[in-house]
Design a protein around this motif. Structure first.
Motif, PDB file in Angstrom:
ATOM      1  N   GLN A 160      68.630  18.935  16.099  1.00 28.67           N
ATOM      2  CA  GLN A 160      68.486  18.954  17.557  1.00 28.67           C
ATOM      3  C   GLN A 160      69.642  18.216  18.229  1.00 28.67           C
ATOM      4  O   GLN A 160      70.179  18.672  19.234  1.00 28.67           O
ATOM      5  CB  GLN A 160      67.169  18.304  17.985  1.00 28.67           C
ATOM      6  CG  GLN A 160      65.974  19.181  17.866  1.00 28.67           C
ATOM      7  CD  GLN A 160      64.719  18.481  18.357  1.00 28.67           C
ATOM      8  OE1 GLN A 160      64.676  17.258  18.515  1.00 28.67           O
ATOM      9  NE2 GLN A 160      63.675  19.253  18.589  1.00 28.67           N
ATOM     10  N   ARG A 161      69.987  17.075  17.683  1.00 28.95           N
ATOM     11  CA  ARG A 161      71.080  16.288  18.273  1.00 28.95           C
ATOM     12  C   ARG A 161      72.410  17.034  18.178  1.00 28.95           C
ATOM     13  O   ARG A 161      73.221  16.978  19.100  1.00 28.95           O
ATOM     14  CB  ARG A 161      71.164  14.922  17.596  1.00 28.95           C
ATOM     15  CG  ARG A 161      70.005  14.030  17.994  1.00 28.95           C
ATOM     16  CD  ARG A 161      70.069  12.670  17.371  1.00 28.95           C
ATOM     17  NE  ARG A 161      68.917  11.887  17.811  1.00 28.95           N
ATOM     18  CZ  ARG A 161      68.411  10.890  17.141  1.00 28.95           C
ATOM     19  NH1 ARG A 161      68.943  10.519  15.980  1.00 28.95           N
ATOM     20  NH2 ARG A 161      67.370  10.237  17.607  1.00 28.95           N
ATOM     21  N   VAL A 164      72.391  19.646  20.900  1.00 26.32           N
ATOM     22  CA  VAL A 164      72.617  19.026  22.210  1.00 26.32           C
ATOM     23  C   VAL A 164      74.087  18.669  22.372  1.00 26.32           C
ATOM     24  O   VAL A 164      74.680  18.905  23.430  1.00 26.32           O
ATOM     25  CB  VAL A 164      71.709  17.786  22.405  1.00 26.32           C
ATOM     26  CG1 VAL A 164      72.124  16.967  23.608  1.00 26.32           C
ATOM     27  CG2 VAL A 164      70.257  18.228  22.517  1.00 26.32           C
ATOM     28  N   TRP A 167      76.042  21.855  22.957  1.00 28.03           N
ATOM     29  CA  TRP A 167      75.768  22.324  24.304  1.00 28.03           C
ATOM     30  C   TRP A 167      76.556  21.499  25.316  1.00 28.03           C
ATOM     31  O   TRP A 167      77.201  22.048  26.209  1.00 28.03           O
ATOM     32  CB  TRP A 167      74.263  22.237  24.568  1.00 28.03           C
ATOM     33  CG  TRP A 167      73.853  22.656  25.942  1.00 28.03           C
ATOM     34  CD1 TRP A 167      73.688  23.929  26.392  1.00 28.03           C
ATOM     35  CD2 TRP A 167      73.566  21.791  27.036  1.00 28.03           C
ATOM     36  NE1 TRP A 167      73.312  23.917  27.700  1.00 28.03           N
ATOM     37  CE2 TRP A 167      73.233  22.610  28.132  1.00 28.03           C
ATOM     38  CE3 TRP A 167      73.564  20.402  27.204  1.00 28.03           C
ATOM     39  CZ2 TRP A 167      72.899  22.098  29.379  1.00 28.03           C
ATOM     40  CZ3 TRP A 167      73.238  19.890  28.446  1.00 28.03           C
ATOM     41  CH2 TRP A 167      72.904  20.738  29.520  1.00 28.03           C
TER      42      TRP A 167
END
Length: 190
Positions: A160-161, A164, A167
């Motif tokens: 997830q990190r 992110v 992104w």
């Protein structure tokens, strides 16, 4: 010599010792109330052996029961604490049920155990601790599942990190590109 009571005493002592060892191995130290009760078991057992007084043997058995009850209760509290610590670490970061599919059901059972300890009338100690022992089995199992799932949860958090960061980098690059485009257009370079 009352073999039946001595056998009961031995069983209780062994179960309590195993419960205390389990807490010790989990790194949570010793269960002092249970250990104190076991001291009294030894005291009354010695008095029984010297005097052959059945009342001393009864006292030893009662202290052994209390030691087991104390060890069970401490173990329930320990596992509830571990579950809470686990949730504080992971719940706000990732959906635990993505990794542990039946987590909501397991968590509901842990909540039942917490409420049981909080709300129980402990007048009938035998039934109270029989139910506490059932809750303890569920909590021990949940603790094992949570511990076993930490690696998968940590990997999902890392993923997830990374997403992110990608992104954010994409947004930043796009923003810088747009800004450069505006600046060069304003300066008439294109």
């Amino acid at each position: 010599m009352n073999i039946e009571k001595i056998t009961e005493l031995h069983t209780l002592f062994s179960r309590t010792e195993n419960r205390i060892k389990s807490m010790e191995y989990d790194g949570e130290g010793l269960d002092i109330p249970a250990i104190n009760e076991l001291r009294y078991v030894g005291f009354h057992l010695l008095k029984y052996l010297i005097s052959s007084s059945e009342s001393e043997l009864d006292k030893a058995v009662n202290h052994a029961k209390r030691a087991f009850y104390d060890a069970c209760e401490s173990s329930v509290v320990l596992h509830l604490s571990k579950i809470k610590e686990f949730e504080e670490k992971y719940q706000s970061v990732i959906s635990i049920s993505d990794v542990i599919k039946d987590y909501p059901d397991r968590r509901a059972k842990a909540e039942q155990a917490r409420r049981f300890l909080q709300d129980s009338d402990r007048q009938d100690k035998v039934s109270f601790y029989a139910e506490a022992e059932q809750h303890l089995e569920i909590l021990e199992n949940l603790s094992l599942v949570l511990f076993a799932s930490k690696g998968d949860l940590d990997a999902k958090i890392r993923d997830q990190r990374k997403q992110v960061r990608r992104w954010a980098i994409g947004i930043a690059v796009g923003g810088v590109s747009a800004l450069l485009g505006l600046v060069t257009k304003q300066l008439g370079m294109w």
